[in-house]
Design a protein around this motif. Sequence first.
Motif, mmCIF file in Angstrom:
data_model
loop_
_atom_site.group_PDB
_atom_site.id
_atom_site.type_symbol
_atom_site.label_atom_id
_atom_site.label_comp_id
_atom_site.label_asym_id
_atom_site.label_seq_id
_atom_site.Cartn_x
_atom_site.Cartn_y
_atom_site.Cartn_z
ATOM 1 N N LEU A 154 0.814 -1.217 0.000
ATOM 2 C CA LEU A 154 0.000 0.000 0.000
ATOM 3 C C LEU A 154 0.850 1.270 0.000
ATOM 4 N N ASP A 155 2.090 1.159 0.482
ATOM 5 C CA ASP A 155 3.003 2.310 0.550
ATOM 6 C C ASP A 155 3.577 2.584 -0.838
ATOM 7 N N LYS A 156 2.826 3.308 -1.647
ATOM 8 C CA LYS A 156 3.148 3.456 -3.064
ATOM 9 C C LYS A 156 4.490 4.132 -3.324
ATOM 10 N N ASP A 157 4.856 5.148 -2.514
ATOM 11 C CA ASP A 157 6.120 5.848 -2.772
ATOM 12 C C ASP A 157 7.293 5.232 -2.022
ATOM 13 N N LYS A 158 7.019 4.146 -1.292
ATOM 14 C CA LYS A 158 8.067 3.355 -0.632
ATOM 15 C C LYS A 158 8.937 4.183 0.321
ATOM 16 N N GLY A 206 7.555 4.805 -29.227
ATOM 17 C CA GLY A 206 7.345 3.543 -28.524
ATOM 18 C C GLY A 206 7.189 3.701 -27.029
ATOM 19 N N LYS A 207 7.122 4.941 -26.556
ATOM 20 C CA LYS A 207 6.950 5.214 -25.132
ATOM 21 C C LYS A 207 5.953 6.350 -24.961
ATOM 22 N N VAL A 208 5.276 6.336 -23.822
ATOM 23 C CA VAL A 208 4.344 7.412 -23.496
ATOM 24 C C VAL A 208 4.809 8.071 -22.202
ATOM 25 N N THR A 209 5.158 9.354 -22.282
ATOM 26 C CA THR A 209 5.587 10.083 -21.088
ATOM 27 C C THR A 209 4.365 10.518 -20.283
ATOM 28 N N ALA A 210 4.611 10.982 -19.067
ATOM 29 C CA ALA A 210 3.512 11.462 -18.223
ATOM 30 C C ALA A 210 2.787 12.625 -18.893
ATOM 31 N N GLU A 211 3.547 13.478 -19.571
ATOM 32 C CA GLU A 211 2.942 14.628 -20.249
ATOM 33 C C GLU A 211 2.070 14.171 -21.420
ATOM 34 N N GLU A 212 2.587 13.243 -22.228
ATOM 35 C CA GLU A 212 1.803 12.702 -23.349
ATOM 36 C C GLU A 212 0.538 12.028 -22.829
ATOM 37 N N TRP A 213 0.700 11.279 -21.739
ATOM 38 C CA TRP A 213 -0.422 10.565 -21.154
ATOM 39 C C TRP A 213 -1.537 11.533 -20.752
ATOM 40 N N ALA A 214 -1.183 12.552 -19.971
ATOM 41 C CA ALA A 214 -2.185 13.486 -19.466
ATOM 42 C C ALA A 214 -2.907 14.210 -20.600
ATOM 43 N N LYS A 215 -2.159 14.683 -21.592
ATOM 44 C CA LYS A 215 -2.763 15.424 -22.705
ATOM 45 C C LYS A 215 -3.643 14.524 -23.568
ATOM 46 N N ALA A 216 -3.120 13.354 -23.914
ATOM 47 C CA ALA A 216 -3.842 12.473 -24.834
ATOM 48 C C ALA A 216 -5.062 11.831 -24.186
ATOM 49 N N VAL A 217 -4.947 11.491 -22.901
ATOM 50 C CA VAL A 217 -6.072 10.859 -22.220
ATOM 51 C C VAL A 217 -7.271 11.792 -22.200
ATOM 52 N N MET A 218 -7.046 13.047 -21.857
ATOM 53 C CA MET A 218 -8.154 13.988 -21.746
ATOM 54 C C MET A 218 -8.742 14.348 -23.116
ATOM 55 N N SER A 219 -7.966 14.174 -24.169
ATOM 56 C CA SER A 219 -8.493 14.464 -25.514
ATOM 57 C C SER A 219 -9.051 13.213 -26.193
ATOM 58 N N ASN A 220 -8.961 12.075 -25.505
ATOM 59 C CA ASN A 220 -9.509 10.812 -26.020
ATOM 60 C C ASN A 220 -10.387 10.155 -24.956
ATOM 61 N N LYS A 221 -11.275 10.962 -24.385
ATOM 62 C CA LYS A 221 -12.058 10.497 -23.240
ATOM 63 C C LYS A 221 -12.930 9.287 -23.558
ATOM 64 N N LEU A 242 0.680 5.965 -12.766
ATOM 65 C CA LEU A 242 1.584 5.442 -11.738
ATOM 66 C C LEU A 242 1.490 3.926 -11.651
ATOM 67 N N ARG A 243 0.278 3.406 -11.834
ATOM 68 C CA ARG A 243 0.072 1.961 -11.776
ATOM 69 C C ARG A 243 0.744 1.251 -12.926
ATOM 70 N N VAL A 244 0.567 1.793 -14.124
ATOM 71 C CA VAL A 244 1.076 1.126 -15.320
ATOM 72 C C VAL A 244 2.600 1.222 -15.410
ATOM 73 N N ASP A 245 3.165 2.318 -14.900
ATOM 74 C CA ASP A 245 4.614 2.537 -14.970
ATOM 75 C C ASP A 245 5.321 1.690 -13.921
ATOM 76 N N THR A 246 5.411 0.398 -14.158
ATOM 77 C CA THR A 246 5.920 -0.533 -13.146
ATOM 78 C C THR A 246 7.402 -0.364 -12.858
ATOM 79 N N ASP A 247 8.195 0.095 -13.839
ATOM 80 C CA ASP A 247 9.621 0.280 -13.566
ATOM 81 C C ASP A 247 9.936 1.687 -13.073
ATOM 82 N N LYS A 248 8.898 2.522 -12.937
ATOM 83 C CA LYS A 248 9.002 3.849 -12.347
ATOM 84 C C LYS A 248 10.046 4.745 -13.021
ATOM 85 N N ASN A 249 10.086 4.676 -14.353
ATOM 86 C CA ASN A 249 11.050 5.512 -15.084
ATOM 87 C C ASN A 249 10.392 6.738 -15.708
#
Length: 265
Positions: A154-158, A206-221, A242-249
């Motif tokens: 449960l301690d997500k940020d460890k 081949g990668k989705v950054t946090a910025e790409e994720w936030a912008k694209a998700v809201m425009s593809n609701k 945060l969930r999907v980014d399992t290697d936390k990069n």
Amino acid sequence: KKVTTDAGKKELKALFDKIDKDGSGKISSEEWAQSIFDNQELMGKYFEAITAKEIAKTFKRIDIDKNDMLTWAEFTAAAQSYRVADSAVVAMTTAAGKEALKSTVFDKMDKDKDSKVTSEEWSNAIMADPESMSKHLDIQFCTLDDISAAFKRLDKDKNGVLTWAEFEGSVASFKVASHMADALSTTAGTAAMKALWEKLDTNQDGKVTAEEWAKAVMSNKDAMSKFLGEDFTGDDVQQAFLRVDTDKNGSLSFAEFEAASSLGP
């Protein structure tokens, strides 16, 4: 309640012994990998994974001391911790359950009233009053190691401290997993996810950054609602990343995106 019965414990021990091919009392990463094909159903059952690839990744998550070996204690603690963490997350999916968990569990654990629960406060509170805590957390037959392992899940940020926000974040994460699992259960759903991925990966690297994720998700609701639910919020979007980014990069690969439906809370 997979590990709460005598039959469940025997089945888990038999699985451990079967994977421990050399009988050393420990499971190496090599033994784990070699055992997946013959034991995929049982390994998936106890460690909340579906595909062989997901089960393979589970080894690193449950190897608590990171020595590339699993002891029986680590093995059982991992199986139990999924159950304890799951019960907390499921309880919080209703308003009444969330209020009960906050007032009866979290606030009671928070002895110094700093709105944070340390691993010591977590373990001490559960061990001091297991009867009361068991009304809200599935801790039956849990040892101290099991309870500590659940805290770490449960301690997500460890950082060794559990905030109420992390509890709430686990709920958003749980919702994402449920919706993704449903969406990916069909060929059409998998195809839709691939099409969505290509939209999210705006620069096609081949990668989705946090910025790409936030912008694209809201425009593809409309497309994203299949994976986050019809009423998804900004917090759901953040927790999903945060969930999907399992290697936390800080970026998502398609393999991470594809595997997200089976990750535990």
